[in-house]
Design a protein around this motif. Structure first.
Motif: not given
Ligand code: ADP
Length: 724
Positions: A486, A537-538, A553
């Motif tokens: 990520n 997701q964001g 996450l």
């Molecule tokens: P994805 O597969 O979408 O990355 P995650 O569960 O890993 O799913 O992350 C969920 C959301 O958290 C991401 O879509 C993003 O918006 C945000 N995110 C995760 N890690 C970061 C990071 N290091 N910097 C910015 N945004 C992050």
């Protein structure tokens, strides 16, 4: 009318004179009795009455009813002497009631006699006769005979008063016919006097004079002055009847004189006011006593009232208490019933929820499992086509196909992972591993991604961290891979720093802090909490731009938690994000032979090797064969476990690739059977791993390793080369 005889004087003396003992106490019945006796002999009746009363009071205090009976008799006798007949009658009755009923005594007999005399004075002849009869029967019982004449005299008087002169005369005559005896003197005189009165009443005056004179002369020898006075009066009356005025007058004068002297004597005994004073004192004493008793009764009744009030209050309090306890009990029972009902409902709801969750888990597991086989075909075929030097125009399509296949594979893997954690089927390993090596491997594997986005990827490893730790390196890698992935994804031309720091170490227990920090796009404050939720997701924009499933996450948070930590996130938009957590590990030991982890495929090792592929799916058979043959492997295919066992028994293979889900006996059982006769030929499982299968379980049947479908071709070759 008074008839005292010697017998009675002697008798009364016996009663009154208690033994004159010098040691006699000043406060005793005998003491008061003696004082009373001496006062009687001095004619001081007032004092005699007072002392007798004291003797009675004292005998009551010491609770001696016999003494009280005797002293009460004497009081009665004193009343009788001073002619207070009503009081005497009361005292005698009291005395009689106090005497021991079972014993017959002289005093009892005498008491009845004197009581009879009292009634005679009051002309109550009926009661008088009763008393004389009782006295007579008591004397008879006591075998005392010399009192009979005295009692008969009284009975005669009664008959006379009833007009029965004949019977009266018979009795009187029987008395006067008795031989002369000084003791009987007064009685005989009394009988003669009575006959005289009868004769006078019948106008036989001469006879009357005769009897009366005889009575007078006999009386002169005795002591009964009252009888004398009455005889004199009777003589005066007879003479008056005979019209002999002189004699009548002279006898009347004699009578009057005697009467006066008797009255004088009586007055000497007791002054006119003395008796009233004595009675008043006694009345006051009695009143005081009654008052005292009343007061005590009142006190006792007040006390018992108080006790009753207290008892009522106590009973009321107890009743209220019991009532409230009873009500409480009812309320408690009701709330218990309610709670039980709610519990039942909750249990049902829980069971329903569990069933639903199990159904969801099973559903996800089946779906992901079923998707894996065709996905394996997609990935495998895409890989094979790409290897067969496609046309340039086809290259782009094939790469897109490969990308989509990989995306789907990751997605399914993520879902299966979450499913496993949620259904608590995810097992925690505790194995020795080198953390530094693990971090460096991750760094190496993600180098390409870092350079794609022009990021600096730094690794800070605390030198104090022990070289080897005991824990779950697979899950730790999963966590870090997700976070670093990520970080590298959401950062462009920035810094991504992974830090691990030793927080504490004691008793072989180490606590290590991990941090993945980037200088990327950051996460808005209102999303900080929700980014850990599944499929979160964001923003839609982020999804479009960066891709991803929104499950990474969620897995990270759950994995950190099952390893005993808590994920923390700090982030500022446009400045970057920091994910951190702390995990416990046991301090490990350096293994004797550090197995070199083969991370690179050695193409040459596979040439001319003979591998048996046990696979029932035709497409997968084709893919596996093609992939193996592309590396120069000689490949044999069989579609069931039973045949595979026989083939292994009769041939020499360098490896068996065993599908787990097979028709007939499945791959695990087949491996187990092979292991019964062949422990050397490597057997690697090929499985579209499901919820109930895990690496440890598969290895327990004798398999050497596991390749999960859909397989990444590189991993497929690496694992195979590892065992050949
Ligand atoms: P994805 O597969 O979408 O990355 P995650 O569960 O890993 O799913 O992350 C969920 C959301 O958290 C991401 O879509 C993003 O918006 C945000 N995110 C995760 N890690 C970061 C990071 N290091 N910097 C910015 N945004 C992050």
């Amino acid at each position: 009318m008074r008839y005292f005889t010697f017998f009675f004087i002697l008798f009364s003396t016996l009663l009154f004179s208690q033994k004159n003992n010098k040691t006699e106490k000043t406060d005793s019945v005998a003491y008061y009795s003696n004082l009373a006796s001496s006062n009687i002999s001095q004619n001081k009746y007032k004092n005699a009455l007072t002392y007798t009363q004291k003797a009675i009071d004292y005998s009551k205090t010491i609770n001696k009813p016999e003494d009280e009976a005797g002293q009460t008799f004497r009081l009665g006798k004193l009343y009788y002497d001073v002619k207070k007949y009503d009081d005497a009658i009361n005292a005698f009755h009291k005395s009689i009631s106090l005497f021991d009923k079972s014993a017959s005594t002289n005093i009892q007999a005498y008491t009845f006699y004197i009581l009879g005399l009292c009634y005679m004075e009051k002309e109550d002849f009926l009661n008088a006769k009763n008393c004389f009869d009782k006295s007579q029967s008591l004397y008879d019982t006591l075998k005392i005979t010399n009192t009979a004449d005295l009692l008969n005299l009284q009975k005669g008087i009664i008959y006379k008063s009833q007009g029965n002169f004949e019977l009266a005369n018979t009795i009187f005559n029987s008395i006067i016919s008795k031989p002369d005896d000084p003791i009987l003197g007064d009685t005989k005189a009394g009988a003669l006097y009575q006959i005289g009165l009868i004769e006078m009443a019948q106008n036989r005056n001469n006879l009357a004079l005769n009897y009366l004179n005889k009575a007078l002369s006999l009386n002169a020898k005795g002591t009964d002055v009252e009888l004398k006075s009455e005889i004199l009066l009777a003589l005066s009356n007879v003479y008056e009847k005979m019209l002999d005025k002189n004699n009548a007058y002279s006898y009347l004068k004699l009578h009057t004189n005697l009467k006066e002297s008797i009255d004088l004597l009586d007055n000497e005994k007791l002054g006119i006011d003395d008796y009233e004073n004595f009675k008043e004192t006694e009345r006051l004493k009695q009143e005081a006593k009654i008052n005292k008793e009343n007061l005590q009764k009142e006190k006792a009744s007040k006390f018992s009232k108080l006790i009753s009030i207290l008892a009522i209050a106590l009973i009321s309090i107890l009743s209220l208490l019991s009532l409230s306890l009873y009500k409480n009990n009812i309320i408690r029972t009701r709330s218990n019933q309610l709670l039980e009902e709610k519990n039942r409902e909750l249990i049902l709801a829980k069971e329903k929820a569990e069933k639903a969750s199990n159904a969801r888990t099973e559903f996800l597991s089946t779906v992901s499992h079923e998707l894996r086989t065709p996905l394996n075909a997609i990935n495998g075929i895409a890989h094979l086509l790409l290897e067969e030097s496609p046309k340039k125009s086809q290259m782009h399509y094939l790469e897109s196909l490969q990308f989509s296949g990989n995306y789907l594979t990751n997605f399914i893997n993520d879902i299966l992972e979450i499913n496993k954690i949620d259904s608590k089927k995810s097992e925690i390993e505790n194995i020795n591993f080198d953390l530094k090596l693990l971090l460096e491997n991750i760094q190496n594997s993600l180098k390409e991604l870092a350079s794609e986005n022009n990021n600096n990827f730094n690794l800070n490893i605390d030198s104090n961290i022990p070289d080897f730790l005991i824990g779950d390196p697979t899950k730790l890698s999963q966590i870090l891979m997700n976070l670093i992935n990520n970080a590298l994804k959401f950062t462009h031309q920035g810094e991504v720093t992974v830090t691990s720091k030793l927080i504490s170490i004691a008793d072989n227990q180490a606590s290590i802090y991990f941090e993945v920090k980037d200088s990327g796009i950051g996460i808005p404050e209102d999303k900080l909490e929700t980014v850990f939720d599944s499929f979160s997701q964001g923003s839609v924009g982020i999804n479009r731009k960066y891709g991803g499933t929104g499950l990474g996450l969620t897995i990270v948070k759950k994995l950190v938690a099952i390893l005993g930590g808590e994920i923390k996130l700090e982030s500022t938009v446009k400045e970057g994000s920091t994910f951190s957590f702390e995990l416990p590990f046991e301090e490990g030991e350096k293994p004797m032979n550090i197995e070199e982890i083969l991370n690179k495929e050695d193409i040459t090792t596979l040439i001319n090797k003979k591998i048996l592929v046990v696979e029932d799916n035709k497409i997968n058979q084709m893919i596996s064969r093609k992939m193996l043959e592309n590396r120069g492997v000689y490949c044999e295919i069989v579609d069931n476990g039973e045949d595979a066992i026989e083939l292994v028994r009769n041939n020499k293979y360098d490896m068996v690739l065993m599908d787990v889900h097979l028709p007939g006996i499945n791959g695990t059982i087949a491996t187990k059977k092979i292991r019964e006769f062949d422990s050397l030929t490597p057997v690697v499982a090929l499985t579209a791993i499901s919820l109930n299968e895990n690496r440890t379980m598969l290895l327990s049947y004798g398999m050497n390793d596991v390749i999960t479908k859909p397989f990444v071709p590189e991993d497929f070759y690496i694992i195979i080369s590892k065992y050949i």
